[in-house]
Motif scaffolding. Structure first.
Motif, PDB file in Angstrom:
ATOM      1  N   ALA A  15       0.831  -1.209   0.000  1.00 23.61           N
ATOM      2  CA  ALA A  15       0.000   0.000   0.000  1.00 23.61           C
ATOM      3  C   ALA A  15       0.866   1.261   0.000  1.00 23.61           C
ATOM      4  CB  ALA A  15      -0.932  -0.004   1.208  1.00 23.61           C
ATOM      5  N   ALA A  16       1.944   1.272   0.775  1.00 27.03           N
ATOM      6  CA  ALA A  16       2.840   2.432   0.820  1.00 27.03           C
ATOM      7  C   ALA A  16       3.492   2.664  -0.540  1.00 27.03           C
ATOM      8  CB  ALA A  16       3.903   2.247   1.905  1.00 27.03           C
ATOM      9  N   ALA A  17       3.850   1.592  -1.218  1.00 28.27           N
ATOM     10  CA  ALA A  17       4.455   1.731  -2.545  1.00 28.27           C
ATOM     11  C   ALA A  17       3.455   2.303  -3.544  1.00 28.27           C
ATOM     12  CB  ALA A  17       4.975   0.373  -3.028  1.00 28.27           C
ATOM     13  N   GLY A  48      16.946  -6.981   5.891  1.00 24.12           N
ATOM     14  CA  GLY A  48      18.301  -6.501   6.109  1.00 24.12           C
ATOM     15  C   GLY A  48      18.713  -5.281   5.312  1.00 24.12           C
ATOM     16  N   TYR A  49      17.761  -4.610   4.665  1.00 23.27           N
ATOM     17  CA  TYR A  49      18.087  -3.384   3.919  1.00 23.27           C
ATOM     18  C   TYR A  49      16.824  -2.544   3.759  1.00 23.27           C
ATOM     19  CZ  TYR A  49      16.254  -6.088  -0.054  1.00 23.27           C
ATOM     20  OH  TYR A  49      15.464  -6.846  -0.881  1.00 23.27           O
ATOM     21  N   PRO A  50      16.990  -1.224   3.501  1.00 20.57           N
ATOM     22  CA  PRO A  50      15.820  -0.350   3.300  1.00 20.57           C
ATOM     23  C   PRO A  50      15.054  -0.744   2.038  1.00 20.57           C
ATOM     24  CG  PRO A  50      17.811   0.939   3.650  1.00 20.57           C
ATOM     25  CD  PRO A  50      18.239  -0.482   3.469  1.00 20.57           C
ATOM     26  N   LEU A  51      13.739  -0.711   2.123  1.00 22.40           N
ATOM     27  CA  LEU A  51      12.893  -1.051   0.980  1.00 22.40           C
ATOM     28  C   LEU A  51      12.432   0.181   0.206  1.00 22.40           C
ATOM     29  CD1 LEU A  51      10.835  -3.814   2.776  1.00 22.40           C
ATOM     30  CD2 LEU A  51      12.626  -4.142   1.059  1.00 22.40           C
ATOM     31  N   VAL A  65      13.017   0.734  -3.576  1.00 23.79           N
ATOM     32  CA  VAL A  65      14.324   0.416  -4.154  1.00 23.79           C
ATOM     33  C   VAL A  65      14.111  -0.673  -5.200  1.00 23.79           C
ATOM     34  CG1 VAL A  65      15.567   1.096  -2.061  1.00 23.79           C
ATOM     35  CG2 VAL A  65      14.897  -1.300  -2.380  1.00 23.79           C
ATOM     36  N   ASP A  66      15.093  -0.906  -6.053  1.00 23.58           N
ATOM     37  CA  ASP A  66      14.934  -1.845  -7.164  1.00 23.58           C
ATOM     38  C   ASP A  66      14.481  -3.234  -6.705  1.00 23.58           C
ATOM     39  OD1 ASP A  66      15.640   0.130  -8.944  1.00 23.58           O
ATOM     40  OD2 ASP A  66      17.757  -0.458  -9.026  1.00 23.58           O
ATOM     41  N   GLU A  70      10.872  -5.015  -7.766  1.00 17.40           N
ATOM     42  CA  GLU A  70      10.747  -6.324  -8.410  1.00 17.40           C
ATOM     43  C   GLU A  70       9.840  -7.252  -7.612  1.00 17.40           C
ATOM     44  OE1 GLU A  70      14.579  -8.032  -9.200  1.00 17.40           O
ATOM     45  OE2 GLU A  70      15.312  -6.195 -10.152  1.00 17.40           O
ATOM     46  N   ALA A  71       9.958  -7.220  -6.296  1.00 15.51           N
ATOM     47  CA  ALA A  71       9.161  -8.111  -5.440  1.00 15.51           C
ATOM     48  C   ALA A  71       7.712  -7.661  -5.345  1.00 15.51           C
ATOM     49  CB  ALA A  71       9.782  -8.173  -4.046  1.00 15.51           C
TER      50      ALA A  71
END
Length: 171
Positions: A15-17, A48-51, A65-66, A70-71
């Motif tokens: 939803a945020a995306a 383990g990383y920012p989305l 992020v890329d 993709e996901a």
């Protein structure tokens, strides 16, 4: 074995995306923007990383992020499939429940006499009554219909659910 413990976090991410902000996602999911942020951050901790790339201003404050972009296609399709599966599970045999809130006087003097006719015309709908003078927030799902009468200064609104948790307000 499926690990669906992160389902709420995935809903918040998706939803945020789509909205480009936690505020838009929060409105859709009927939670607060900090709650959406916390769900996304918990998912970021897990992977383990920012989305998202975050900015303080602009139309889209959040940009996936890329790897997240993709996901997100698979995640959105998965959420849509889960929703379709739930609709099938519930099926046509499921009874709909409508929660009506009204004052005691209104229920006793007007509504009760009409409930039998409604039940005869709509046998697949259960009506649950919340008999109270307390004004409640229909947008938060406390009831589907609120009926009040008198000299109160109540706003007249109709909330029609559409999509995943969205509500449209009609004046």
């Amino acid at each position: 074995m499926r690990f669906l413990t992160r389902l709420k976090s995935l809903q918040a991410l998706e939803a945020a995306a789509r909205h480009g902000s936690f505020v838009g996602a929060a409105a859709e999911l009927d939670v607060t923007p900090p709650a959406v942020g916390q769900l996304v951050r918990s998912l970021e901790d897990w992977v383990g990383y920012p989305l998202f790339r975050r900015t303080r201003s602009g139309a889209e404050r959040l940009t996936p992020v890329d790897e997240a972009r993709e996901a997100l296609e698979d995640i959105a399709q998965g959420l849509d499939k889960l929703e379709a599966g739930l609709r099938k599970l519930r099926g046509r045999k499921a009874r709909s429940v409508v929660v009506v809130t009204a004052s005691q006087a209104l229920v006793a003097n007007w509504l009760l006499t009409r409930l039998n006719d409604f039940a005869a015309e709509h046998p697949s709908i259960d009506v649950r009554l919340d008999v109270s003078d307390r004004v409640i927030d229909l947008a938060q799902g406390e009831a589907d219909i609120g009926i009040r009468c008198g000299l109160g200064s109540w706003r007249c609104e109709i909330h029609i659910p559409h999509g995943r948790g969205n509500h449209r307000r009609l004046p």
